[in-house]
Structure formats: structure tokens, C-alpha cells
Design a protein around this motif. Structure first.
Motif, short mmCIF file in Angstrom:
data_model
loop_
_atom_site.label_atom_id
_atom_site.label_comp_id
_atom_site.label_asym_id
_atom_site.label_seq_id
_atom_site.Cartn_x
_atom_site.Cartn_y
_atom_site.Cartn_z
N LEU A 17 -0.55 -11.22 16.73
CA LEU A 17 -0.83 -12.44 17.48
C LEU A 17 -0.75 -12.21 18.99
N ARG A 18 0.25 -11.48 19.44
CA ARG A 18 0.54 -11.36 20.86
C ARG A 18 0.00 -10.09 21.52
N LYS A 19 -0.28 -9.06 20.70
CA LYS A 19 -0.71 -7.80 21.28
C LYS A 19 -2.05 -7.32 20.72
N GLY A 20 -2.60 -8.06 19.77
CA GLY A 20 -3.89 -7.68 19.21
C GLY A 20 -3.83 -6.49 18.27
N VAL A 21 -2.62 -6.17 17.78
CA VAL A 21 -2.46 -5.08 16.84
C VAL A 21 -2.98 -5.51 15.47
N SER A 22 -3.57 -4.60 14.73
CA SER A 22 -4.08 -4.94 13.40
C SER A 22 -2.97 -5.46 12.51
N LEU A 23 -3.30 -6.44 11.68
CA LEU A 23 -2.33 -6.95 10.71
C LEU A 23 -1.99 -5.89 9.66
N ILE A 24 -2.95 -5.02 9.38
CA ILE A 24 -2.77 -3.99 8.35
C ILE A 24 -2.49 -2.66 9.01
N PRO A 25 -1.34 -2.05 8.73
CA PRO A 25 -0.99 -0.78 9.39
C PRO A 25 -1.74 0.41 8.82
N SER A 26 -1.65 1.51 9.55
CA SER A 26 -2.29 2.75 9.11
C SER A 26 -1.48 3.40 8.00
N ALA A 27 -2.12 4.34 7.31
CA ALA A 27 -1.42 5.10 6.27
C ALA A 27 -0.25 5.87 6.85
N ASP A 28 -0.40 6.40 8.06
CA ASP A 28 0.68 7.15 8.69
C ASP A 28 1.94 6.30 8.84
N PHE A 29 1.74 5.02 9.15
CA PHE A 29 2.88 4.12 9.28
C PHE A 29 3.52 3.86 7.92
N VAL A 30 2.72 3.48 6.94
CA VAL A 30 3.27 3.10 5.63
C VAL A 30 4.00 4.27 4.99
N LYS A 31 3.52 5.47 5.20
CA LYS A 31 4.19 6.65 4.63
C LYS A 31 5.60 6.82 5.18
N LYS A 32 5.86 6.29 6.36
CA LYS A 32 7.17 6.41 6.99
C LYS A 32 8.09 5.23 6.67
N VAL A 33 7.58 4.22 5.99
CA VAL A 33 8.38 3.03 5.69
C VAL A 33 9.42 3.35 4.62
N LYS A 34 10.68 3.14 4.95
CA LYS A 34 11.77 3.38 4.00
C LYS A 34 12.63 2.13 3.77
N GLY A 61 2.58 -18.63 3.72
CA GLY A 61 1.24 -18.12 3.50
C GLY A 61 0.55 -17.58 4.74
N THR A 62 1.33 -17.17 5.75
CA THR A 62 0.73 -16.65 6.99
C THR A 62 0.48 -15.16 6.92
N ILE A 63 1.45 -14.40 6.49
CA ILE A 63 1.27 -12.94 6.41
C ILE A 63 0.40 -12.60 5.19
N PRO A 64 -0.32 -11.47 5.23
CA PRO A 64 -1.12 -11.04 4.07
C PRO A 64 -0.22 -10.38 3.02
N LEU A 65 0.54 -11.17 2.31
CA LEU A 65 1.55 -10.65 1.39
C LEU A 65 0.95 -9.71 0.35
N SER A 66 -0.16 -10.10 -0.25
CA SER A 66 -0.77 -9.26 -1.29
C SER A 66 -1.19 -7.90 -0.72
N GLY A 67 -1.74 -7.91 0.50
CA GLY A 67 -2.15 -6.66 1.13
C GLY A 67 -0.97 -5.76 1.43
N TYR A 68 0.13 -6.36 1.90
CA TYR A 68 1.32 -5.57 2.23
C TYR A 68 1.95 -4.96 0.97
N LEU A 69 2.09 -5.77 -0.08
CA LEU A 69 2.68 -5.24 -1.31
C LEU A 69 1.78 -4.19 -1.95
N ALA A 70 0.48 -4.38 -1.84
CA ALA A 70 -0.45 -3.39 -2.38
C ALA A 70 -0.31 -2.05 -1.66
N LEU A 71 -0.12 -2.10 -0.34
CA LEU A 71 0.08 -0.86 0.42
C LEU A 71 1.37 -0.16 0.00
N LEU A 72 2.43 -0.94 -0.17
CA LEU A 72 3.70 -0.34 -0.60
C LEU A 72 3.54 0.31 -1.97
#
Length: 313
Positions: free
Chosen positions: A211-228, A247-258
Motif C-alpha cells: 500500500l505505502r511503497k508499491g511493493v508486490s503483494l506476492i513475494p518472490s521465490a527467493d523470499f519464501v524460501k527463507k521464511v521460517k 479479507g484484505t490479504i490474499p490468504l489463499s495465495g500466501y498459504l499456497a506459496l507456503l
């Protein structure tokens, strides 16, 4: 496609006397028992920077009686801020970081499970009067990276059983004239550059970065691989730490990435007490969040089985 994780709640360390949490838990005889009855397995405690070991061990003892494990999230201010870190004897930020590690290790040994230690990068919010607060952003990013590198080296040297993660921070609003290091996907990755440390993906903070910085809502694979570790919550009417019903965040997209990247870390439902009080009874709000995770991820609760990354001998 597997999705093996542990869900938990987040509380202030002083939840038992905190007025906002007292309101939430009104009529509940034992909040920790209620959390356990919901099928949650962990409690992440917010700690003031000056917390003492005895406080943490008391919380751990209370949680273990309900078969709950704990994770620790100290909030650093002033000279404890990584902005002030130097690898020198007597440096307050370094000494406080050492304290965080050693207490977390002690918790790990007692609970038989590696403690997640969630830390923020540097911020100029608390040091705006300091002469060095006027340095360029890169200076504070470098201070943060040095801080995390030192934590990793110290933990390795002392064989400490701690999982250290750098949290994706919330981007300041336009009227807030300071910055927080790690408030975008690329920058939080930079905070742990040249380490094997992990990231705490905060889903509400991710939305504010968008919202404030124009960053994509969906992170890159490099980011998700580092999520612990994950802080899971929504945003509603500009307010962070809201129930997943917003219902604001893309919950289904985030859980699918995880799921795609076989995430097996802890997921903390980080819902503020005021948001819970506005939405209904504690049990109902948390049950609704769990149901949404269950339905969206396609898993059955109670829920996710603990996997080896956290188990210690």
C-alpha cells in the motif's frame, strides 16, 4: 503437496495484567488452557527489551503445564536498537542480543524444542535526536546486517539451540518521518545477507508495504524460501493485526506459496486484543481464524504436525 506446521497465538508477556487482554479474557478462568483447548500449540510472547530471564521462565512454566511451547519476540528501543550495534565489548545492542540468545537457548533446552527468536531490523523511530540518525538508509541496513551476522556467529560458537529470524517490518505511513529497515521483501532479505538465518513473514506488514511503497503483494521465490516463521493476520480499515475475516490479504495465495515451498515453521495468529474485543469472544475469533486457514489450505485441524526443524535432543 504437504503443509506441516504448528499454529499458535501471540500475547504480551504481561497479558495477565494488561488492560486490553484482561478485557478479552474476561470470564475466562485460564487463558492458556483456552488457547490449548483451541488446538493451538505455541504462544509467542512480546517482550520489552529490558525483560528478565525469570519473567520468561515463569511464562514458560505456565505454558508447559498446558503442553504449550513458547517463542520469544523482544522489542528493542533506544540503545538496544540494532541501529546502535557495534561488535565491541560493552556495546549495549550487542550485549542485549547475547542476552536474547542465551535466554532463548535455555527455553529450548527446557521445552525440548528450538525457540524461535523474532527480531526487528534497525529503526530511526526511537533515535531521531541522535547525530547519526541523519545518516543514509544504507548505513542502518549495514548495521542491521552486522547485528544478525554477529548473532549467528555467537549462536554457532556457543552451540545455542535458537532459530533466529528477521521480521518483515511495517512500512511507516507518509506522515511518520522515520524508517524501519526491512519493510520490503528485498530489504528484509538484505538484513540476513551472507547468513543462514531466516525471515518472519508478517502478512499484515506485507500489505502495508504494498500500500505505502508499491511493493508486490506476492513475494518472490527467493523470499519464501527463507521464511521460517509467519505472523498471520489481516488488515481492516487501515488497522493492522486484524482477524482473517477482513479479507484484505490474499490468504489463499500466501498459504499456497507456503505449501509450494514445503514450509514447516510456526505460524502465529497475531491478532491484537482490541481487534479481538471488537470482533467478539476470544474463542470465537480464534476459531474463525483457524477455520479459514483450514478451508483455505485444505488441511484438517488440529492441525499441523511438528517436524524435525524444531525438535532438539
Amino acid at each position: 503437496m504437504s503443509f506441516n506446521s504448528v499454529l499458535g497465538a501471540k500475547l504480551e508477556a504481561d497479558f495477565y495484567c494488561h488492560p486490553d487482554w484482561q478485557k478479552v479474557f474476561s470470564g475466562i478462568e485460564d487463558p492458556l488452557q483456552t488457547i490449548a483447548d483451541l488446538g493451538l500449540k505455541t504462544v509467542e510472547f512480546s517482550l520489552k527489551a529490558e525483560f528478565e530471564e525469570k519473567e520468561v521462565l515463569s511464562l514458560l512454566d505456565r505454558c508447559l503445564k498446558h503442553d504449550l511451547k513458547i517463542n520469544l519476540h523482544p522489542y528493542t528501543k533506544g540503545e538496544n536498537n540494532p541501529a546502535c550495534f557495534e561488535d565491541k565489548k560493552g556495546n549495549i545492542a550487542r550485549e542485549r542480543g547475547r542476552c536474547f540468545l542465551e535466554i532463548s537457548h535455555k527455553v529450548s533446552r527446557i521445552q525440548g524444542r528450538r525457540t524461535v527468536l523474532i527480531l526487528h531490523g534497525a529503526s530511526t523511530a526511537e533515535i531521531q535526536e541522535s547525530p547519526f540518525s541523519r545518516k543514509e538508509r544504507n548505513y542502518f541496513l549495514e548495521r542491521t546486517n552486522c547485528f544478525f551476522k554477529w548473532l549467528e556467529r555467537y549462536a554457532q560458537r556457543k552451540n545455542l539451540e535458537v532459530l533466529i529470524v528477521s521480521e518483515l517490518q511495517i512500512a511507516p505511513s507518509p506522515e511518520e518521518h522515520f524508517f524501519r529497515i526491512g519493510d520490503s521483501y528485498p530489504e528484509v532479505l538484505e538484513t540476513i545477507r551472507e547468513t543462514d538465518l531466516g525471515i518472519c513473514w508478517d502478512t499484515g506488514h506485507a500489505y502495508f508495504s504494498y500500500l505505502r511503497k508499491g511493493v508486490s503483494l506476492i513475494p518472490s521465490a527467493d523470499f519464501v524460501k527463507k521464511v521460517k516463521h509467519v505472523h498471520l493476520h489481516d488488515v481492516q480499515r487501515g488497522e493492522d493485526h486484524q482477524p482473517l475475516s477482513a479479507g484484505t490479504i490474499p490468504l489463499s495465495g500466501y498459504l499456497a506459496l507456503l505449501k509450494k515451498f514445503d514450509f514447516s515453521g510456526d505460524i502465529t495468529l497475531e491478532i491484537s486484543p482490541r481487534a479481538i474485543a471488537s470482533a467478539g469472544r476470544f474463542e470465537k475469533v480464534m476459531q474463525d481464524c483457524l477455520k479459514r486457514v483450514e478451508e483455505t489450505a485444505g488441511v484438517e485441524l488440529p492441525i499441523f504436525k511438528q517436524k524435525n526443524p524444531y525438535v532438539i535432543g
